[in-house]
Design an enzyme around this catalytic site. Structure first.
Site, PDB file in Angstrom:
ATOM      1  N   GLU A 186      56.480  41.668  76.306  1.00  0.00           N
ATOM      2  CA  GLU A 186      56.363  40.207  76.249  1.00  0.00           C
ATOM      3  C   GLU A 186      56.660  39.603  77.623  1.00  0.00           C
ATOM      4  OE1 GLU A 186      58.801  38.533  73.175  1.00  0.00           O
ATOM      5  OE2 GLU A 186      57.805  36.584  73.270  1.00  0.00           O
ATOM      6  N   GLY A 239      61.413  30.886  70.078  1.00  0.00           N
ATOM      7  CA  GLY A 239      62.374  30.458  69.066  1.00  0.00           C
ATOM      8  C   GLY A 239      63.429  31.521  68.833  1.00  0.00           C
ATOM      9  N   ALA A 240      63.033  32.813  68.972  1.00  0.00           N
ATOM     10  CA  ALA A 240      63.963  33.893  68.652  1.00  0.00           C
ATOM     11  C   ALA A 240      64.308  34.786  69.836  1.00  0.00           C
ATOM     12  CB  ALA A 240      63.393  34.747  67.518  1.00  0.00           C
ATOM     13  N   SER A 241      63.546  34.703  70.924  1.00  0.00           N
ATOM     14  CA  SER A 241      63.923  35.482  72.112  1.00  0.00           C
ATOM     15  C   SER A 241      63.505  34.741  73.367  1.00  0.00           C
ATOM     16  CB  SER A 241      63.288  36.878  72.074  1.00  0.00           C
ATOM     17  OG  SER A 241      61.937  36.818  72.441  1.00  0.00           O
ATOM     18  N   THR A 242      64.073  35.173  74.480  1.00  0.00           N
ATOM     19  CA  THR A 242      63.697  34.588  75.767  1.00  0.00           C
ATOM     20  C   THR A 242      63.535  35.710  76.775  1.00  0.00           C
ATOM     21  OG1 THR A 242      64.209  32.835  77.357  1.00  0.00           O
ATOM     22  CG2 THR A 242      66.090  34.122  76.575  1.00  0.00           C
ATOM     23  N   GLN A 243      62.607  35.544  77.720  1.00  0.00           N
ATOM     24  CA  GLN A 243      62.308  36.588  78.697  1.00  0.00           C
ATOM     25  C   GLN A 243      62.435  36.063  80.118  1.00  0.00           C
ATOM     26  OE1 GLN A 243      61.397  37.409  75.070  1.00  0.00           O
ATOM     27  NE2 GLN A 243      59.786  36.160  75.929  1.00  0.00           N
TER      28      GLN A 243
HETATM   29  N1  LIG Z   1      55.038  21.828  70.732  1.00  0.00           N
HETATM   30  C1  LIG Z   1      55.989  22.738  70.610  1.00  0.00           C
HETATM   31  C2  LIG Z   1      55.667  24.042  70.181  1.00  0.00           C
HETATM   32  C3  LIG Z   1      56.685  24.979  70.063  1.00  0.00           C
HETATM   33  N2  LIG Z   1      57.956  24.623  70.338  1.00  0.00           N
HETATM   34  C4  LIG Z   1      59.028  25.621  70.238  1.00  0.00           C
HETATM   35  O1  LIG Z   1      58.724  26.721  71.060  1.00  0.00           O
HETATM   36  C5  LIG Z   1      59.280  27.893  70.478  1.00  0.00           C
HETATM   37  C6  LIG Z   1      58.170  28.891  70.364  1.00  0.00           C
HETATM   38  O2  LIG Z   1      58.704  30.077  69.940  1.00  0.00           O
HETATM   39  P1  LIG Z   1      57.812  31.243  69.313  1.00  0.00           P
HETATM   40  O3  LIG Z   1      57.337  30.832  67.964  1.00  0.00           O
HETATM   41  O4  LIG Z   1      56.806  31.618  70.293  1.00  0.00           O
HETATM   42  O5  LIG Z   1      58.918  32.336  69.106  1.00  0.00           O
HETATM   43  P2  LIG Z   1      59.159  33.757  69.799  1.00  0.00           P
HETATM   44  O6  LIG Z   1      58.654  34.755  68.825  1.00  0.00           O
HETATM   45  O7  LIG Z   1      58.431  33.762  71.091  1.00  0.00           O
HETATM   46  O8  LIG Z   1      60.639  33.848  69.994  1.00  0.00           O
HETATM   47  C7  LIG Z   1      59.881  27.501  69.126  1.00  0.00           C
HETATM   48  O9  LIG Z   1      61.255  27.291  69.281  1.00  0.00           O
HETATM   49  C8  LIG Z   1      59.182  26.187  68.843  1.00  0.00           C
HETATM   50  O10 LIG Z   1      59.983  25.322  68.055  1.00  0.00           O
HETATM   51  C9  LIG Z   1      58.267  23.364  70.769  1.00  0.00           C
HETATM   52  O11 LIG Z   1      59.432  23.067  71.034  1.00  0.00           O
HETATM   53  N3  LIG Z   1      57.287  22.416  70.879  1.00  0.00           N
HETATM   54 CA   LIG Z   2      56.633  33.044  72.057  1.00  0.00          CA
END
Ligand SMILES: Nc1ccn([C@@H]2O[C@H](COP(=O)(O)OP(=O)(O)O)[C@@H](O)[C@H]2O)c(=O)n1
Ligand SMILES: [Ca+2]
Length: 554
Positions: free
Chosen positions: A234, A263-267
């Site tokens: 990722e 939402g669940a990880s950061t890189q």
């Molecule tokens: N317009 C948006 C779209 C996504 N987001 C946030 O961006 C993050 C996207 O994370 P993700 O679904 O890609 O999660 P991971 O699987 O990458 O950790 C989530 O915390 C969403 O709430 C946001 O703040 N505003």
């Molecule tokens: Ca993501």
């Protein structure tokens, strides 16, 4: 009319014609004399006979004379004719090779599904078929956000995970020309939400993947698999994406680091001049003939949604109820179940949480206290390496420019902090967090309350992660560029993933164009001149005896 040529007497005996009794043609060197014995011909028809005869004689005579005078004449003409033919072939071939890219554009397509923890997005990319290996050629032409939550939220009704993708996949069918469907690859990559689900229950996570796999296979595209990508992948693919879109590989420029907040990880991913001490954080690429030693780390549970759970769990364990949270606006109040916080695999293992079932979550709106609360979810105390970010993870000092995308951008853009200094950001964020909840709701009536309530926490979390976690000090803050897209394509791991799987970034620099434009023009002009000269020469060789003779006759 009958014409007889005798080499021996250099005479042509021409039989009788319609109105001619006899014709006798005689050649003496280059002079042709013709005697017509006529009974009833007009002058005109005699002239016509003369010309006819003259042409015949000349044609025969040239060949005979040339053979006689110059035995090399015929081979020379053949040689020149071959040269002309080769010249024409060379001109045509050069023009074809050089102008190949000018042929009508033939586009190819690729689809990548980003199955994130919070939601799934479908990206459609397009590139010119002939230019697959030229950097900057692949562009995003469409993005579709799947309605509802991420695929990991379908653990209790797995069959719905696949069906949730229907609308966006139907859009993909519309966007891509039908005749390209069968050769258009489709990839699904799941990130931290599915990594957490796999940790909790591997068989359910497999079922969710099978559900999306089965559904994607019902489409006419070239299905290439659905899998959970690793945190390293990722990070690495996000880094490839931003540098590919910035044309840094092709131009062999300094690369840009990549910061991705989910939402669940950061890189965090960047090229470091320092030795990467821990092998699991080191990746090596050879791209366009250049070596890249890249540092990357993915922090599972440090995406902003899981980080909020960690911060709330931390506060629940150490404070009295109701929970007075400095990361939420004054006047904010929400009933919550302890389970909504403790059920996450990121939080589990906190026994103190089980003593309550429900609690009231009350906002206290204080940026400084929020920063202290957020800092507590990081462990800065142990490090086995020369240098660590947090939680004992090795990290060299940050270097160069960084692109910060996904939630880094969404949150900082909402808070209007994308071009402020670190100090200004802290100041503005403090004010924002202490703004009463009623006022905030009034100012942003169209934003869902759940998301609106969390921006104070998210902003403080981002500043804490970047400053305290990764050590972006005030002077390095300007090197962070909060970006959503580069040249129309979203910054994120999906493009890098597809480029890698379709081998669109070669290890070695592709061959230079067949000829630089100036060289092409020079060669074409030289060849054309040569052809003209050869043609003139050929004409001269064919023509000179005839030309000379005609002078004598006339
Ligand atoms: N317009 C948006 C779209 C996504 N987001 C946030 O961006 C993050 C996207 O994370 P993700 O679904 O890609 O999660 P991971 O699987 O990458 O950790 C989530 O915390 C969403 O709430 C946001 O703040 N505003
Ligand atoms: Ca993501």
């Amino acid at each position: 009319m009958q014409i007889i040529y005798s080499d021996q007497f250099s005479q042509w005996y021409v039989g009788t014609g319609e109105c001619l009794d006899s014709i006798v043609a005689k050649r003496q060197q280059s002079v042709l004399s013709v005697n017509f014995a006529t009974s009833s011909c007009s002058v005109r028809s005699v002239q016509a006979r003369f010309v006819e005869l003259w042409l015949y004689v000349i044609q025969r005579d040239i060949t005979a004379e040339m053979k006689e005078k110059n035995p090399w004449h015929r081979p020379l003409i053949i040689f020149i004719a071959i040269l002309i033919a080769l010249g024409i072939i060379a001109l045509v071939a050069t023009a074809v090779v050089q102008n190949k890219p000018l042929q009508p554009q033939k586009y190819k397509y690729g689809i990548v599904l980003d199955a994130g923890s919070s939601h799934t997005a479908v990206y459609i990319y397009r590139w010119q078929a002939e230019k697959e290996n030229n950097t900057g050629m692949v562009q995003q032409i469409h993005e579709c956000d799947v309605k509802g939550k991420g695929i990991s939220s379908y653990s209790s009704s797995v069959e719905r995970a696949g069906l949730s993708l229907r609308e966006c996949m139907e859009e993909a069918k519309e966007e891509i020309p039908i005749w390209r469907h069968r050769e258009t690859p489709v990839y699904l990559g799941a990130t931290a939400g599915m990594r957490l689900l796999r940790k909790e229950n591997a068989s359910v996570s497999d079922q969710v993947l099978s559900s999306v796999e089965g559904f994607l296979q019902t489409y006419p595209f070239l299905y290439q698999g659905a899998r959970i990508i690793s945190g390293q992948e990722e990070g690495a693919y996000g880094w490839i994406t931003v540098n590919y879109l910035s044309d840094n590989f092709h131009k062999a420029r300094a690369t840009m680091g990549a910061l991705d907040l989910g939402g669940a990880s950061t890189q965090i991913t960047f090229v470091s001049q320092q030795q990467v001490e821990s092998p699991e954080n080191s990746i090596y690429f050879r791209l366009y003939g250049k070596d890249y030693h890249v540092y990357t780390h993915s922090f599972l549970c440090y995406g902003k949604d899981q980080a909020l759970k960690l911060a709330m769990a931390q506060q629940l364990q150490t404070s009295d109820l109701p929970l007075r949270d400095p990361c939420f606006h004054p006047g904010y109040s929400q009933e919550r179940t302890v389970e909504s916080v403790s059920s996450s695999p990121c939080v589990s293992g906190s026994p103190a949480l089980s003593s309550h079932a429900n609690f009231t979550h009350v906002g206290a709106g204080n940026g400084t206290l929020c920063h202290s609360a957020v800092r507590r979810i990081f462990n800065f105390s142990h490090c086995e390496w020369g240098r660590c970010s947090f939680n004992g993870v090795f990290q060299p000092p940050v270097e160069g420019q960084f692109g910060a995308f996904s939630a880094f951008y969404f949150v900082m853009n909402f808070l209007n902090l994308t071009s402020d200094t670190l100090e200004e950001s802290k100041e503005k964020l403090g004010q924002y967090c202490s703004t009463p909840w009623a006022e905030i709701k009034q100012s942003y009536p169209h934003i869902k309350e759940k998301y609106l309530a969390e921006y104070c926490f998210s902003g403080v979390y981002i500043l804490t992660l970047l400053e305290d976690g990764y050590s972006f000090t005030s002077d390095k803050w300007k090197d962070i560029h909060f970006i959503k897209k580069i040249g129309g394509s979203a910054a994120g791991w999906t493009l890098g993933y597809m480029l890698n799987l379709t081998n669109m970034i070669p290890a070695e620099a592709p061959d230079a164009p067949p000829l630089p434009h100036a060289g092409y023009v020079t060669i074409m002009v030289l060849f054309s001149l040569l052809l003209v000269v050869l043609l003139l020469l050929c004409l001269k060789l064919f023509c000179w005896p005839a030309c000379t003779r005609s002078k004598h006759i006339i």
